[in-house]
Scaffold this active site. Structure first.
Site, PDB file in Angstrom:
ATOM      1  N   LYS A  21      23.720-117.920  21.153  1.00  0.00           N
ATOM      2  CA  LYS A  21      22.747-118.967  21.850  1.00  0.00           C
ATOM      3  C   LYS A  21      21.983-118.349  23.151  1.00  0.00           C
ATOM      4  O   LYS A  21      22.491-118.261  24.253  1.00  0.00           O
ATOM      5  CB  LYS A  21      23.336-120.095  21.910  1.00  0.00           C
ATOM      6  CG  LYS A  21      22.106-121.185  21.766  1.00  0.00           C
ATOM      7  CD  LYS A  21      23.085-122.752  21.935  1.00  0.00           C
ATOM      8  CE  LYS A  21      22.202-123.944  22.222  1.00  0.00           C
ATOM      9  NZ  LYS A  21      21.090-123.978  21.040  1.00  0.00           N
ATOM     10  N   SER A  56      24.289-131.774  23.360  1.00  0.00           N
ATOM     11  CA  SER A  56      24.410-130.676  24.421  1.00  0.00           C
ATOM     12  C   SER A  56      23.925-131.029  25.487  1.00  0.00           C
ATOM     13  O   SER A  56      22.653-131.365  25.642  1.00  0.00           O
ATOM     14  CB  SER A  56      23.693-129.481  23.730  1.00  0.00           C
ATOM     15  OG  SER A  56      24.533-129.056  22.457  1.00  0.00           O
ATOM     16  N   ARG A 103      26.537-124.710  11.433  1.00  0.00           N
ATOM     17  CA  ARG A 103      25.334-124.240  12.019  1.00  0.00           C
ATOM     18  C   ARG A 103      24.383-123.396  11.304  1.00  0.00           C
ATOM     19  O   ARG A 103      24.578-122.216  11.438  1.00  0.00           O
ATOM     20  CB  ARG A 103      25.252-124.264  13.575  1.00  0.00           C
ATOM     21  CG  ARG A 103      24.063-123.733  14.462  1.00  0.00           C
ATOM     22  CD  ARG A 103      24.501-123.676  15.944  1.00  0.00           C
ATOM     23  NE  ARG A 103      23.133-123.645  16.659  1.00  0.00           N
ATOM     24  CZ  ARG A 103      22.419-122.616  16.898  1.00  0.00           C
ATOM     25  NH1 ARG A 103      22.590-121.547  16.257  1.00  0.00           N
ATOM     26  NH2 ARG A 103      21.274-122.781  17.836  1.00  0.00           N
TER      27      ARG A 103
END
Length: 211
Positions: free
Chosen positions: A139, A110, A41
């Protein structure tokens, strides 16, 4: 080609999460500790930089037979022959990805609120990321934390494999699995650990106890 989702310990890795250490080296230690799926990521890298580090990572992972997932960058995933891609609520839609990348890869999606389970995109996915289970600094753009009850609720509503993410570590791994998760995705508890191999092994041990 991946026929089904069967992973148990899923590492989400980035250069920032590795805190100045080499991303590939940290990931290799984690794999030795029991990680069996890796997602890279890198939200802020341009194509060339993202492709470069992803290629290095894939070369190492191929030696261990561990699949590589690319977060939200189809061009990088295709150019590096990754095993799949993971997207979120504000990323490219799974249906659009399927038009450009046909069968033989993993597509993760997600889930940040319950209504997503009933939209048309779910049919194109191979697994669902339940994000976040617990509040996390990694996050911060999510709707709410699901908690253990939330995992159990989602488990009752879908047969899709569930990957739980969000402040997962060795002390809560067992409970998260028992609540209904099929796999645990970990960032800081492994990437930021002094010994990533040991950290991964401790979480993997809790997973094995729970299944």
């Amino acid at each position: 080609m991946i026929d089904r989702f069967s992973s148990r310990l899923y590492l989400v890795v980035s250069e920032d999460a590795c805190r100045g250490r080499d991303l590939v080296s940290v990931t290799e230690m984690a794999v030795k500790g029991g990680v069996d799926l890796v997602q890279i990521r890198e939200k802020h890298k341009d194509f060339a930089a993202f492709q470069s580090v992803t290629s290095r990572l894939k070369e190492m992972l191929d030696q261990y037979g561990v699949p590589l997932i690319v977060n939200d960058n189809l061009a990088v995933a295709l150019s590096c022959c990754a095993s799949g891609i993971h997207v979120g609520n504000s990323d490219m839609l799974p249906a659009e990805i399927k038009k450009q990348w046909h069968d033989g890869f993993l597509l993760g999606y997600s889930i940040e609120y319950e209504e997503q389970l009933f939209n048309s995109q779910i049919q194109y996915t191979d697994y669902l990321g339940i994000s976040p289970v617990f509040n996390t600094q990694t996050k911060t753009d999510t709707v709410t934390a699901w908690g253990l009850h939330g995992i159990s609720k989602i488990r009752s509503l879908t047969n899709k494999p569930l990957v739980a993410i969000g402040n997962i570590h060795a002390k809560n791994a067992y409970d998260v699995m028992r609540a209904g998760a099929d796999c645990l995705a970990v960032v800081s508890a492994i990437c930021g650990a002094e010994n990533p191999e040991q950290a991964a092994a401790e979480i993997r041990n809790q997973i094995e106890k729970a299944i």
